[in-house]
Scaffold this motif. Structure first.
Motif, mmCIF file in Angstrom:
data_model
loop_
_atom_site.group_PDB
_atom_site.id
_atom_site.type_symbol
_atom_site.label_atom_id
_atom_site.label_comp_id
_atom_site.label_asym_id
_atom_site.label_seq_id
_atom_site.Cartn_x
_atom_site.Cartn_y
_atom_site.Cartn_z
ATOM 1 N N ARG A 1 -30.948 75.849 179.262
ATOM 2 C CA ARG A 1 -31.831 76.522 178.304
ATOM 3 C C ARG A 1 -31.009 77.043 177.137
ATOM 4 N N SER B 1 -36.271 84.101 181.142
ATOM 5 C CA SER B 1 -37.275 84.707 180.256
ATOM 6 C C SER B 1 -36.695 85.009 178.877
ATOM 7 N N CYS C 1 -35.051 80.616 174.430
ATOM 8 C CA CYS C 1 -35.871 80.357 173.244
ATOM 9 C C CYS C 1 -36.680 79.072 173.380
ATOM 10 N N ASP C 2 -36.366 78.228 174.358
ATOM 11 C CA ASP C 2 -37.085 76.972 174.536
ATOM 12 C C ASP C 2 -37.961 77.012 175.779
ATOM 13 N N ASP C 3 -38.559 75.901 176.111
ATOM 14 C CA ASP C 3 -39.538 75.826 177.199
ATOM 15 C C ASP C 3 -38.863 76.010 178.568
ATOM 16 N N ILE C 4 -39.455 76.878 179.402
ATOM 17 C CA ILE C 4 -38.896 77.162 180.728
ATOM 18 C C ILE C 4 -39.845 76.724 181.850
ATOM 19 N N THR C 5 -40.790 75.852 181.512
ATOM 20 C CA THR C 5 -41.768 75.400 182.515
ATOM 21 C C THR C 5 -41.089 74.737 183.700
#
Length: 321
Positions: free
Chosen positions: A172, A192, A195-199
């Motif tokens: 991330r 959390s 800055c990018d997607d953590i899905t």
């Protein structure tokens, strides 16, 4: 135009460290928590070390059940040590900074030891199931080889399955906020800040929980369900009491461990309204079981209690010379 450039430059920036903020909402007096936490950590280390020495010194305790207990003591010490030295350093020396590699290493260790603890409880439940439900086959099934193979399997299972957790977290991009509103590197707390997607990170965390904890819980309580059914069929009240006493200490610790897991999971639901709750539970869950486990076994297991007393008597005798 200037604003877009500023945002672009900010998003390309990668932080080099995280800063622990400790317990949210009680920053002014959180250092007072260091004393009970330090005492719990010291208790966990000393009690588990005494358990290991007692098992090694007492020949009557050289059995698979006690070897599993010795392995549990090692795991407990590892679980508490992954977080407590850093937490105490934060409180006593204001050592709030942790590098990204150190943080991801701590994240891996926490998940690995946590899974190992659950896995050892599963091995102990199987041990009790075979001892009570199939006593004649117990000596041929539960041997030293069984303990070694089970331990290696748990090490491989958790060691391999946990690897993607810090790897995905390290992939991330952390471009702005580097303040962790916690005092340890929990997976959800760290990602959390990305800055990018953590899905994908959240999805794997869920899958890991189902594979490790879900699998262990199902087999553990299935084992004790079969044990209870077998015990209730015994005609002798004395035999029934002995069987229940044999596995009662295991069941107490298992119920406490998995109940605290459920409480910890539920506490994350109130994180936004009461952020202190999941943080405090996360810390206590890593230090209370290691401190509690030896106490329960010392009180509930007759053979271990006698070995414990003999060891303490020997230490006292040596100190008075």
């Amino acid at each position: 135009m200037d604003i877009s450039i500023s945002i672009t430059n900010s998003s390309s920036f990668q932080i080099s460290h995280f800063i622990f903020m400790g317990f949210p909402g009680i920053h002014e007096w959180q250092h007072w928590l260091s004393l009970p936490l330090a005492l719990l950590y010291l208790l966990a280390l000393v009690a588990n070390l005494l358990i290991m020495i007692t098992i090694q010194q007492e020949s009557t305790l050289h059995e698979p059940m006690y070897h599993l207990l010795g392995i549990l003591a090692v795991v407990d010490m590892g679980l508490a040590t992954t977080i407590m030295p850093k937490i105490l350093a934060i409180f006593w020396f204001d050592a709030k900074i942790i590098s990204l590699p150190e943080c991801f290493a701590q994240m891996y260790a926490i998940h690995c030891f946590f899974g190992m603890e659950s896995g050892i409880f599963l091995c102990m439940a199987i041990d009790r199931y075979i001892a009570i439900c199939h006593p004649l086959r117990y000596p041929s099934i539960v041997t030293g080889s069984f303990v070694i193979k089970s331990t290696v399997l748990m090490l491989l299972r958790n060691g391999v399955l946990v690897i993607p957790v810090p790897v995905l977290a390290a992939q991330r991009h952390y471009c702005s906020n580097n303040k962790i509103n916690h005092c340890l590197c929990s997976n959800l707390g760290v990602i959390s800040l990305a800055c990018d997607d953590i899905t994908m990170n959240k999805f794997y965390q869920l899958i890991l929980a189902w594979i490790v904890i879900g699998f262990d819980v199902t087999l553990v309580f299935s084992s004790y369900g079969l044990i209870l059914r077998s015990v209730l069929r015994l005609n002798s009240v004395k035999a029934m009491a002995k069987a229940l006493s044999t596995c009662s200490s295991h069941l107490i610790l298992i119920l406490f461990f998995y109940t605290s897991v459920i409480v910890l999971s539920v506490s994350h639901l109130v994180e936004k309204s009461v952020p202190l709750v999941p943080v405090l539970f996360n810390v206590l869950h890593n230090v209370i079981p290691p401190a509690l486990n030896p106490m329960v076994y010392a009180l509930r297991t007759h053979e271990l209690r006698l070995g414990f007393q003999r060891l303490l008597g020997l230490i006292n005798h040596m100190s008075t010379k």
